[in-house]
Motif scaffolding. Structure first.
Motif, PDB file in Angstrom:
ATOM      1  N   UNK A 146     -33.408  12.400  -8.527  1.00  0.00           N
ATOM      2  CA  UNK A 146     -33.692  13.477  -7.583  1.00  0.00           C
ATOM      3  C   UNK A 146     -32.532  14.466  -7.514  1.00  0.00           C
ATOM      4  N   UNK A 147     -31.338  13.998  -7.849  1.00  0.00           N
ATOM      5  CA  UNK A 147     -30.201  14.909  -7.897  1.00  0.00           C
ATOM      6  C   UNK A 147     -30.398  15.862  -9.063  1.00  0.00           C
ATOM      7  N   UNK A 148     -30.369  17.133  -8.794  1.00  0.00           N
ATOM      8  CA  UNK A 148     -30.654  18.116  -9.830  1.00  0.00           C
ATOM      9  C   UNK A 148     -29.579  18.122 -10.904  1.00  0.00           C
ATOM     10  N   UNK A 149     -29.987  18.522 -12.091  1.00  0.00           N
ATOM     11  CA  UNK A 149     -29.060  18.649 -13.210  1.00  0.00           C
ATOM     12  C   UNK A 149     -28.005  19.693 -12.857  1.00  0.00           C
ATOM     13  N   UNK A 150     -26.708  19.322 -12.986  1.00  0.00           N
ATOM     14  CA  UNK A 150     -25.650  20.245 -12.576  1.00  0.00           C
ATOM     15  C   UNK A 150     -24.736  20.639 -13.730  1.00  0.00           C
ATOM     16  N   UNK A 151     -25.183  20.440 -14.969  1.00  0.00           N
ATOM     17  CA  UNK A 151     -24.384  20.846 -16.123  1.00  0.00           C
ATOM     18  C   UNK A 151     -24.244  22.361 -16.191  1.00  0.00           C
ATOM     19  N   UNK A 152     -23.215  22.828 -16.889  1.00  0.00           N
ATOM     20  CA  UNK A 152     -22.945  24.261 -16.966  1.00  0.00           C
ATOM     21  C   UNK A 152     -24.062  25.016 -17.684  1.00  0.00           C
ATOM     22  N   UNK A 153     -24.709  24.367 -18.657  1.00  0.00           N
ATOM     23  CA  UNK A 153     -25.783  25.010 -19.403  1.00  0.00           C
ATOM     24  C   UNK A 153     -27.147  24.558 -18.886  1.00  0.00           C
ATOM     25  N   UNK A 154     -27.353  23.237 -18.851  1.00  0.00           N
ATOM     26  CA  UNK A 154     -28.662  22.707 -18.465  1.00  0.00           C
ATOM     27  C   UNK A 154     -28.935  22.850 -16.971  1.00  0.00           C
ATOM     28  N   UNK A 155     -27.871  22.887 -16.172  1.00  0.00           N
ATOM     29  CA  UNK A 155     -28.059  23.055 -14.730  1.00  0.00           C
ATOM     30  C   UNK A 155     -28.821  24.336 -14.390  1.00  0.00           C
TER      31      UNK A 155
ATOM     32  N   UNK B 132     -30.611  26.145 -16.401  1.00  0.00           N
ATOM     33  CA  UNK B 132     -31.936  26.093 -17.043  1.00  0.00           C
ATOM     34  C   UNK B 132     -32.915  25.321 -16.168  1.00  0.00           C
ATOM     35  N   UNK B 133     -32.487  24.153 -15.682  1.00  0.00           N
ATOM     36  CA  UNK B 133     -33.352  23.339 -14.818  1.00  0.00           C
ATOM     37  C   UNK B 133     -33.646  24.049 -13.506  1.00  0.00           C
ATOM     38  N   UNK B 134     -32.646  24.762 -12.985  1.00  0.00           N
ATOM     39  CA  UNK B 134     -32.849  25.483 -11.726  1.00  0.00           C
ATOM     40  C   UNK B 134     -33.928  26.548 -11.903  1.00  0.00           C
TER      41      UNK B 134
ATOM     42  N   UNK C 140     -35.750  27.934 -32.183  1.00  0.00           N
ATOM     43  CA  UNK C 140     -35.579  26.479 -32.153  1.00  0.00           C
ATOM     44  C   UNK C 140     -34.450  26.087 -31.206  1.00  0.00           C
ATOM     45  N   UNK C 141     -33.363  26.851 -31.229  1.00  0.00           N
ATOM     46  CA  UNK C 141     -32.228  26.537 -30.367  1.00  0.00           C
ATOM     47  C   UNK C 141     -32.578  26.728 -28.895  1.00  0.00           C
ATOM     48  N   UNK C 142     -33.360  27.777 -28.601  1.00  0.00           N
ATOM     49  CA  UNK C 142     -33.750  28.040 -27.213  1.00  0.00           C
ATOM     50  C   UNK C 142     -34.665  26.933 -26.700  1.00  0.00           C
ATOM     51  N   UNK C 143     -35.498  26.382 -27.587  1.00  0.00           N
ATOM     52  CA  UNK C 143     -36.458  25.366 -27.172  1.00  0.00           C
ATOM     53  C   UNK C 143     -35.783  24.080 -26.710  1.00  0.00           C
ATOM     54  N   UNK C 144     -34.608  23.759 -27.256  1.00  0.00           N
ATOM     55  CA  UNK C 144     -33.955  22.489 -26.930  1.00  0.00           C
ATOM     56  C   UNK C 144     -33.603  22.375 -25.452  1.00  0.00           C
ATOM     57  N   UNK C 145     -32.841  23.338 -24.872  1.00  0.00           N
ATOM     58  CA  UNK C 145     -32.555  23.215 -23.434  1.00  0.00           C
ATOM     59  C   UNK C 145     -33.801  23.339 -22.570  1.00  0.00           C
ATOM     60  N   UNK C 146     -34.791  24.134 -23.025  1.00  0.00           N
ATOM     61  CA  UNK C 146     -36.032  24.271 -22.258  1.00  0.00           C
ATOM     62  C   UNK C 146     -36.787  22.951 -22.232  1.00  0.00           C
TER      63      UNK C 146
ATOM     64  N   UNK D 293     -35.525  19.918 -22.592  1.00  0.00           N
ATOM     65  CA  UNK D 293     -34.818  18.968 -21.735  1.00  0.00           C
ATOM     66  C   UNK D 293     -34.992  19.348 -20.264  1.00  0.00           C
ATOM     67  N   UNK D 294     -34.906  20.657 -19.972  1.00  0.00           N
ATOM     68  CA  UNK D 294     -35.094  21.096 -18.594  1.00  0.00           C
ATOM     69  C   UNK D 294     -36.488  20.788 -18.092  1.00  0.00           C
ATOM     70  N   UNK D 295     -37.499  20.945 -18.961  1.00  0.00           N
ATOM     71  CA  UNK D 295     -38.876  20.610 -18.608  1.00  0.00           C
ATOM     72  C   UNK D 295     -38.996  19.129 -18.267  1.00  0.00           C
ATOM     73  N   UNK D 296     -38.361  18.298 -19.101  1.00  0.00           N
ATOM     74  CA  UNK D 296     -38.387  16.855 -18.857  1.00  0.00           C
ATOM     75  C   UNK D 296     -37.783  16.522 -17.499  1.00  0.00           C
ATOM     76  N   UNK D 297     -36.640  17.150 -17.184  1.00  0.00           N
ATOM     77  CA  UNK D 297     -35.975  16.870 -15.907  1.00  0.00           C
ATOM     78  C   UNK D 297     -36.837  17.324 -14.721  1.00  0.00           C
ATOM     79  N   UNK D 298     -37.460  18.490 -14.854  1.00  0.00           N
ATOM     80  CA  UNK D 298     -38.272  19.003 -13.748  1.00  0.00           C
ATOM     81  C   UNK D 298     -39.490  18.118 -13.521  1.00  0.00           C
ATOM     82  N   UNK D 299     -40.189  17.764 -14.597  1.00  0.00           N
ATOM     83  CA  UNK D 299     -41.387  16.928 -14.459  1.00  0.00           C
ATOM     84  C   UNK D 299     -41.021  15.527 -13.979  1.00  0.00           C
ATOM     85  N   UNK D 300     -39.885  15.032 -14.460  1.00  0.00           N
ATOM     86  CA  UNK D 300     -39.446  13.703 -14.042  1.00  0.00           C
ATOM     87  C   UNK D 300     -39.011  13.697 -12.583  1.00  0.00           C
TER      88      UNK D 300
END
Length: 444
Positions: free
Chosen positions: A3-12, A14-16, A120-126, A128-135
């Protein structure tokens, strides 16, 4: 903690952003549902709309990639004609010149083999971010966070509620419940408790309510019914659950996803095929053939181990990509190739003219130069040193012509051992050359 949101400098971030988009879609579906008399929001509908929104936002990049692939197939005859003289030659110089010819033609029409890398590079963080949001949907949808918080408040009225949750989670058949339970620990926070409860199946909720004797709590039972309906997909599947390595109807999702991935890659490969391919294009085509089997296998594995919602995203995304590829193929196959290539060349020329340094190579060109050895080497460095040494020798005073210079001193200077390749060594060679010339009366 899930439940704690992703707080990484890049993925944070993206997930937000993805979480905000998902929440807007959730509210939109809820608004439509209320006008239709539906009291809950079906999350599978949110995931499908979410996929359309993301794919729509990335469509310009996808279109550019597909267009570039199509143009590349059109210019293959010209590339093959220009590089025909290097056919069968495997020495480094020939390969480098062939690559330069290919790059020159690609630049002429404004296309590149690396056109699909950015997508392809843009899809990777998206992804992972999609996985985090759905999870972790409750972490990004405030209305669900509020409902789960109320549920925790109700459960906390029972002194042994944490143990009861752990016991039910430990016996659950849902794989994601087990994963969340490992994060909960003995002294869990509210977020960790919500993470576990969010993964519960209807049977898990029924068991927990029975163990805590809360069957009479209308608020709790109402929320549980809502959560059960929200996660439902076709065939009674729960989109928050992973199919797992067991025989069940849930395996339909990863199998369909893998088949569509195979079809998408096959259509894309067919679109880029040409009979007049150079060696680089043949290599890329062979890689594409490998991906035609590799990607579906990876898709199958991921969709088996990840929540069904991820597989649903992949299925819808593949359908969109297949349709867009067919549209692009149909459009360009009915275009006059010569006229189309002329427009591409004109557009590329204008783009090059606007650049401050037109001769500056792209990242892909520099990468290919490095691969083919077209980088500063010891020989080229030596040539630069020679030029520098020659310029210095113009003002170099030959000791043999100096006034009051002992001849033994000149011999001693000529016989000094300099480091091979150094400026001193090159200067010493030139010194000996000049002395020999002078001894012969100036005849070189």
């Amino acid at each position: 903690m899930f439940l704690t949101r992703e707080d990484g400098m890049i993925l944070g971030p993206v997930c937000w952003v993805l979480g905000k988009i998902f929440n807007w879609i959730y509210m939109f579906v809820g608004f439509i549902g209320n006008h239709m008399g539906i009291t809950y929001v079906n999350l599978s509908v949110c995931v499908i709309l979410f996929t359309f929104v993301l794919r729509g936002a990335l469509f310009p990049l996808y279109f550019k990639q597909q267009r570039s692939t199509k143009i590349m197939s059109f210019i293959q005859p010209e590339i093959a004609k220009a590089t025909k003289k290097y056919k069968g030659k495997t020495d480094q110089d020939s390969m480098m010149k062939q690559q330069q010819e290919t790059q020159k033609i690609q630049k002429k029409y404004g296309v590149s083999m690396a056109s699909g890398c950015l997508t392809s590079l843009i899809q990777l963080p998206i992804f992972y971010g999609l996985y985090r949001v759905i999870q972790n949907i409750p972490a990004y949808v405030p209305s669900m966070t509020k409902k789960y918080s109320e549920i925790v408040d109700i459960l906390s009225t029972k002194t042994d509620y944490i143990k009861a949750i752990s016991d039910v989670a430990g016996e659950s058949k849902v794989s994601t419940v087990t994963m969340a339970l490992k994060q909960m620990g003995d002294d869990p926070t509210r977020n960790q408790i919500i993470d576990v409860l969010d993964k519960f199946a209807k049977s898990d909720w029924d068991k927990l309510i029975s163990n805590l004797d809360l069957a009479g709590n209308a608020t709790l039972t109402s929320y549980v019914d809502q959560f059960h309906n929200m996660n439902q997909f076709l065939f009674g599947l729960n989109i928050a659950d992973a199919p797992g390595w067991k025989l069940s109807i849930a395996l339909v999702v990863p199998i369909v996803s893998a088949l569509l991935q195979f079809l998408q890659t096959k259509i894309s490969m067919k679109s880029s095929q040409n009979n007049n391919m150079d060696s680089n294009q043949q290599t890329a085509n062979n890689m594409m053939k490998g991906m035609m089997y590799y990607m579906p296998i990876m898709s199958l594995i991921f969709c088996i181990t990840l929540p069904i919602a991820i597989g649903l995203y992949w299925i819808v995304g593949s359908v969109i990509m297949i349709i867009s590829q067919l549209i692009v193929d149909a459009y360009y196959n009915h275009q006059d190739k010569d006229e189309l290539l002329a427009k591409c060349a004109e557009k590329a020329a204008k783009k090059q003219a606007k650049k401050k340094n037109p001769d500056k190579k792209s990242f892909y060109e520099r990468m290919m130069d490095a691969q083919n050895g077209n980088v500063p080497t010891e020989n080229s460095q030596s040539e630069n040193i020679n030029k520098m040494a020659s310029s210095r020798l113009k003002s170099y005073v030959n000791p043999a012509h100096s006034v009051n210079v002992d001849s033994d001193d000149v011999t001693r200077r000529e016989n000094v051992n300099y480091k091979p390749g150094s400026i001193g060594a090159k200067a010493n060679i030139m010194l000996k050359y000049q002395n020999n010339s002078n001894d012969k009366g100036g005849n070189k």
